[in-house]
Design a protein around this motif. Structure first.
Motif, short mmCIF file in Angstrom:
data_model
loop_
_atom_site.label_atom_id
_atom_site.label_comp_id
_atom_site.label_asym_id
_atom_site.label_seq_id
_atom_site.Cartn_x
_atom_site.Cartn_y
_atom_site.Cartn_z
N LEU A 168 0.72 -1.26 -0.11
CA LEU A 168 -0.13 -0.16 -0.05
C LEU A 168 0.91 1.15 0.31
CD1 LEU A 168 -2.88 -1.01 2.33
CD2 LEU A 168 -3.14 -0.37 0.06
N THR A 169 1.87 1.33 0.61
CA THR A 169 2.85 2.32 0.71
C THR A 169 3.40 2.61 -0.74
OG1 THR A 169 3.51 1.85 3.19
CG2 THR A 169 5.01 3.27 1.46
N THR A 170 3.62 1.65 -1.49
CA THR A 170 4.01 1.89 -2.89
C THR A 170 2.91 2.40 -3.66
OG1 THR A 170 5.52 -0.02 -2.74
CG2 THR A 170 4.85 0.65 -4.80
N VAL A 171 1.79 2.03 -3.43
CA VAL A 171 0.72 2.74 -4.21
C VAL A 171 0.29 4.05 -3.83
CG1 VAL A 171 -1.78 2.41 -4.49
CG2 VAL A 171 -0.42 0.33 -4.35
N GLY A 177 1.40 8.26 1.72
CA GLY A 177 1.57 7.47 2.46
C GLY A 177 2.07 8.02 3.78
N HIS A 178 2.86 9.13 3.65
CA HIS A 178 3.50 9.60 4.80
C HIS A 178 2.84 10.88 5.34
CE1 HIS A 178 7.23 7.20 3.54
NE2 HIS A 178 6.72 7.62 2.35
N GLU A 179 1.73 11.21 4.93
CA GLU A 179 0.87 12.19 5.64
C GLU A 179 0.41 11.85 6.84
OE1 GLU A 179 -1.85 13.72 2.69
OE2 GLU A 179 -0.34 14.15 1.10
N ARG A 180 0.21 12.79 7.64
CA ARG A 180 -0.38 12.43 9.20
C ARG A 180 -1.83 13.24 9.18
NH1 ARG A 180 4.44 11.13 13.44
NH2 ARG A 180 5.61 9.94 11.98
N GLY A 181 -2.36 13.84 8.37
CA GLY A 181 -3.39 14.56 8.19
C GLY A 181 -4.45 13.55 8.42
N PRO A 182 -5.88 14.08 8.30
CA PRO A 182 -7.03 13.25 8.34
C PRO A 182 -7.37 12.45 7.40
CG PRO A 182 -7.68 15.61 7.94
CD PRO A 182 -6.16 15.57 8.09
N SER A 183 -6.71 12.80 6.27
CA SER A 183 -7.03 11.70 4.98
C SER A 183 -6.23 10.48 4.89
CB SER A 183 -6.77 12.45 3.78
OG SER A 183 -7.75 13.63 3.63
N TYR A 184 -4.89 10.50 5.26
CA TYR A 184 -4.25 9.39 5.29
C TYR A 184 -3.32 9.02 6.86
CZ TYR A 184 -4.86 9.79 0.43
OH TYR A 184 -5.31 10.00 -1.05
#
Length: 270
Positions: free
Chosen positions: A38-41, A46-53
């Motif tokens: 999933l990190t690849t996708v 994938g490194h965001e820490r906001g509400p979306s991811y």
């Protein structure tokens, strides 16, 4: 596999420790690999820490903790390795199949009685289910490419069980040194994957008609193919329709706010 393990605590308390250890040994590794894919996708998102991811990042941080301490891989192998020789000589390919309620997700289970749980006894009911299902799948060959593939996969795991029985029967009696034997640990890892395959087949066969998706062979064939590749057993080529049908189901559930597990329940916000 996890659902079957939970149900076995009430339905097969004397042997539930085998399934529980196999679940804890196998599932975190599968989840870890899934997160890496999933990190690849997701890429940079994938490194965001906001509400979306941010939820994904939390999973990435929390999952390694699941393999520590009393629930770590070493502890799980400490449960399985001492049992391999006895199971190979007295249970595998000879035990009767478990109750069908083990795999029927809607069937009620008795209240959990901790006093009935064991850490040493019991027979291996899941491999017995694997053998029985493989026998019943044999006549379904010719009923379509997916069912034929499923029958071939079931036979491949039965053959793996036979190979494990031969190798594990030759192990020395359980001692503290055996837990440090790389060969015994590798056999325990392979055994856990066989139990995963047995649970998958059991849930597929155990459907009562209330879940049309789980009653179809596509998801089971796809899951067993992935498990088989991890074991290095022969796996058939699946039709392109198999992956497509599973992806279609995932998209339908995503749009409908439903979970991606075997229970297919409505989730928060759905």
């Amino acid at each position: 596999m996890a659902v079957t393990g939970l149900r076995s605590l009430s339905l097969l308390p004397d042997s539930a420790h085998l399934t529980a250890a196999a679940v804890k040994l196998t599932v975190p590794d599968l989840l870890r690999e899934d997160l890496e894919e999933l990190t690849t996708v997701l890429g940079a998102r994938g490194h965001e820490r906001g509400p979306s991811y941010g939820g994904f990042q939390k999973l990435v941080r929390d999952l390694p903790v699941a393999g520590l301490g009393h629930a770590g891989n070493a502890a799980c192998r400490a449960v399985l390795v001492p049992r391999l020789r006895g199971l190979a000589r007295g249970s595998w390919l000879t035990t009767e199949e478990p109750t069908s309620r083990l795999f029927l997700l809607s069937a009620p289970v008795p209240p959990l009685d901790y006093r009935r749980l064991s850490l040493t006894g019991g027979e291996d009911a899941l491999t017995a289910a694997l053998v029985g299902i493989a026998q019943r799948l044999g006549p379904l060959r010719g009923g379509g490419p997916v069912r034929t593939a499923l029958a071939d996969l079931a036979d491949a795991f039965v053959q793996e069980t036979r190979a494990l029985r031969e190798q594990c029967a030759a192990l020395p009696e359980a001692t503290s040194d055996l837990l440090a034997d790389p060969r015994a640990c590798a056999l325990a890892d392979r055994y856990a994957l066989v139990l995963a395959a047995a649970a998958c087949l059991g849930v597929w066969q155990g459907q009562d008609g209330t879940d049309s998706f789980l009653a179809q062979p596509d998801w089971a064939a796809l899951a067993l193919t992935r498990i088989g590749r991890r074991l290095g057993v022969p796996v058939p080529e699946l039709p392109d329709t198999v992956t497509r049908s599973v992806l279609d189901e995932l998209l339908v559930r995503h749009r409908g706010g439903r979970s991606f597990d075997v229970y297919d329940t409505r989730v928060l916000g759905g």
